[in-house]
Scaffold this active site. Structure first.
Site, PDB file in Angstrom:
ATOM      1  N   HIS A 239      48.260  26.505  61.879  1.00  0.00           N
ATOM      2  CA  HIS A 239      47.962  27.751  62.604  1.00  0.00           C
ATOM      3  C   HIS A 239      46.660  27.566  63.378  1.00  0.00           C
ATOM      4  CE1 HIS A 239      46.754  31.944  63.181  1.00  0.00           C
ATOM      5  NE2 HIS A 239      48.008  32.282  62.935  1.00  0.00           N
ATOM      6  N   CYS A 277      50.732  30.467  67.702  1.00  0.00           N
ATOM      7  CA  CYS A 277      50.382  31.885  67.538  1.00  0.00           C
ATOM      8  C   CYS A 277      49.825  32.368  68.868  1.00  0.00           C
ATOM      9  CB  CYS A 277      49.364  32.065  66.417  1.00  0.00           C
ATOM     10  SG  CYS A 277      48.812  33.782  66.295  1.00  0.00           S
ATOM     11  N   HIS A 304      54.288  32.733  65.979  1.00  0.00           N
ATOM     12  CA  HIS A 304      53.738  34.072  65.766  1.00  0.00           C
ATOM     13  C   HIS A 304      53.679  34.715  67.137  1.00  0.00           C
ATOM     14  CE1 HIS A 304      51.229  33.220  61.865  1.00  0.00           C
ATOM     15  NE2 HIS A 304      52.533  33.067  61.700  1.00  0.00           N
ATOM     16  N   ASP A 360      54.018  39.054  65.018  1.00  0.00           N
ATOM     17  CA  ASP A 360      52.752  38.941  64.309  1.00  0.00           C
ATOM     18  C   ASP A 360      51.944  40.198  64.558  1.00  0.00           C
ATOM     19  OD1 ASP A 360      50.865  37.779  62.746  1.00  0.00           O
ATOM     20  OD2 ASP A 360      49.956  36.627  64.362  1.00  0.00           O
ATOM     21  N   HIS A 361      51.482  40.767  63.512  1.00  0.00           N
ATOM     22  CA  HIS A 361      50.695  42.001  63.567  1.00  0.00           C
ATOM     23  C   HIS A 361      51.477  43.087  64.311  1.00  0.00           C
ATOM     24  CE1 HIS A 361      46.721  39.616  62.972  1.00  0.00           C
ATOM     25  NE2 HIS A 361      47.694  39.243  62.166  1.00  0.00           N
ATOM     26  N   TYR A 377      49.413  44.725  59.492  1.00  0.00           N
ATOM     27  CA  TYR A 377      50.784  44.571  59.007  1.00  0.00           C
ATOM     28  C   TYR A 377      51.500  45.895  58.701  1.00  0.00           C
ATOM     29  CZ  TYR A 377      49.979  39.641  59.066  1.00  0.00           C
ATOM     30  OH  TYR A 377      49.724  38.378  59.497  1.00  0.00           O
TER      31      TYR A 377
END
Ligand code: DNO
Length: 404
Positions: A239, A277, A304, A360-361, A377
């Protein structure tokens, strides 16, 4: 793309039953309760798999544990101090146990001390939703005036240092404590949230580790674990740094395309791959996400998909987490590049042609607000992100209209 969803385990406010309704088919999870550096036992892995596979009423969920995020690399390994050799041996054992359980994709990061870093975990945007924000002036206020790191001021421009002094002066004691809590929040779901003294202790340990040395330690780690992963048929995927620039005087080595080129080339195996990401890398204006997917795509094992909106075009700057299709990354162009890569893989007969992605998020919206979920999240905000991304994916994957 395989649509997955991060789940922090039974304590997560989003349940396995919820995940079946948001439309994901795979789960991304980790054994956060096992201290970094220790072995993940077959029993613990099997228990998490059972939890993922079971709905509240005991029936099968149909969900599978597709990706481990993260199998953490201990601080000892990053620093090559104390028990680092034992931790690398343990890492290999955990990889074997995961392979035996049928899990192939393993995400991790190589950021010293802190994982993702934000200054505000509940920043309100114009429509009333909330999200996470990194403000460089607040961060500098923390670094220079709260943490009081020796020499910190020299790491910022005069303009940022001046703003930081003003921000700090404007905060009362509670505000200063809150800022420190936000910055040191660490990895969501982990047990390692840190006090200021902890942070100072960790920083001191990196006194003699510059960027080149950290990179060398990273290559040493990969030289040990990648051959094992390759034998086991696993795909490791690093990541990126979040944010993708140095913080608190600590070196960071996975922030740009050149960083990935270097590391993927240093241990040149398909088992040594990347987590792309778009949210982390997208916080730098010089990271071209669709281009990175085109050029590094063969080694991207996990995605992501997230967007950020930057305040300026400075490399070291402020940003907030935007809606998935907004922000500064052209998400539609990025998804097109991913679909092209998947098509190439199918043509080559690669079994890993469907790359796992997770939204992601997400911004906290509607009933997310006030639920105090893990920062970043929320169930509904993430579901909205996934739904938007899925629409774009479907269009590109359409047999007659799309790229296929
Ligand atoms: C934040 C996450 C990161 C990520 C780790 C991977 O929400 O994307 O914490 O899980 O950096 O090791």
């Amino acid at each position: 793309m395989r649509q997955t969803w991060r789940w922090f385990g039974p304590k997560d406010l989003c349940s396995i039953d919820d995940i079946t309704q948001v439309g994901a088919t795979g789960v991304v999870s980790a054994l956060h309760h096992i201290p970094n550096g220790l072995v993940w036992s077959p029993g613990e892995i099997a228990q998490r798999r059972r939890e993922i596979g079971t709905r509240n009423d005991g029936s099968a969920s149909g969900l599978t544990w597709d990706v481990v995020e993260s199998l953490p690399v201990s601080e000892d390994i990053k620093k090559q101090k104390n028990d680092w050799r034992e931790h690398i041996a343990n890492y290999k054992v955990s990889l074997r146990h995961l392979a035996e359980a049928g899990i192939e994709v393993i995400c991790y990061n190589f950021m010293p001390v802190l994982d993702w870093t934000r200054t505000d975990l509940r920043y309100t945007v114009a429509n009333g939703a909330s999200c996470m924000r990194f403000d460089i002036n607040d961060f500098a206020a923390f670094d220079i005036h709260v943490l009081e790191r020796p020499g910190a001021e020299a790491d910022y421009t005069n303009a940022i240092a001046e703003q930081a002094a003003r921000r700090f002066a404007g905060l009362d004691d509670a505000g200063r404590k809150q800022l420190a809590r936000n910055v040191t929040m660490g990895l969501p779901g982990s047990t390692e949230s840190m006090s200021l003294q902890d942070v100072r202790g960790h920083l001191a340990e990196y006194g003699d580790i510059n960027r080149d040395r950290l990179r060398a330690h990273f290559v040493d780690f990969l030289s040990e674990v990648v051959p094992v992963a390759e034998d086991l048929g696993l795909r490791l995927c690093c990541h990126p740094d979040d944010p993708p620039f140095a913080l608190l005087g600590l070196p960071r080595v996975m922030s740009t395309e050149a960083d990935y080129q270097y590391i993927l080339g240093a241990v040149d195996s398909p088992a040594n791959g990347m987590t792309l990401c778009s949210g982390s890398l997208g916080a730098r204006p010089d990271n071209d996400l669709p281009g990175m997917m085109d050029r590094l795509g063969g080694r991207v094992h996990f995605l992501h998909l997230r967007n950020v909106k930057r305040d300026s075009d400075d490399v070291v700057g402020s940003f907030f987490e935007a809606e998935h299709l907004d922000g500064d990354t052209d998400m539609v162009a990025l998804i097109a590049a991913i679909v092209r890569e998947e098509k190439r893989r199918r043509a080559e007969g690669r079994p890993d042609h469907s790359i796992p992605m997770r939204p992601d998020h997400g911004q906290d919206i509607l009933d997310d607000l006030g639920r105090r979920t893990q920062p970043g999240y929320p169930t509904i905000g993430r579901m909205k992100g996934l739904a938007e991304l899925r629409g774009v994916m479907r269009a590109f994957e359409h047999a007659e209209l799309g790229i296929q």
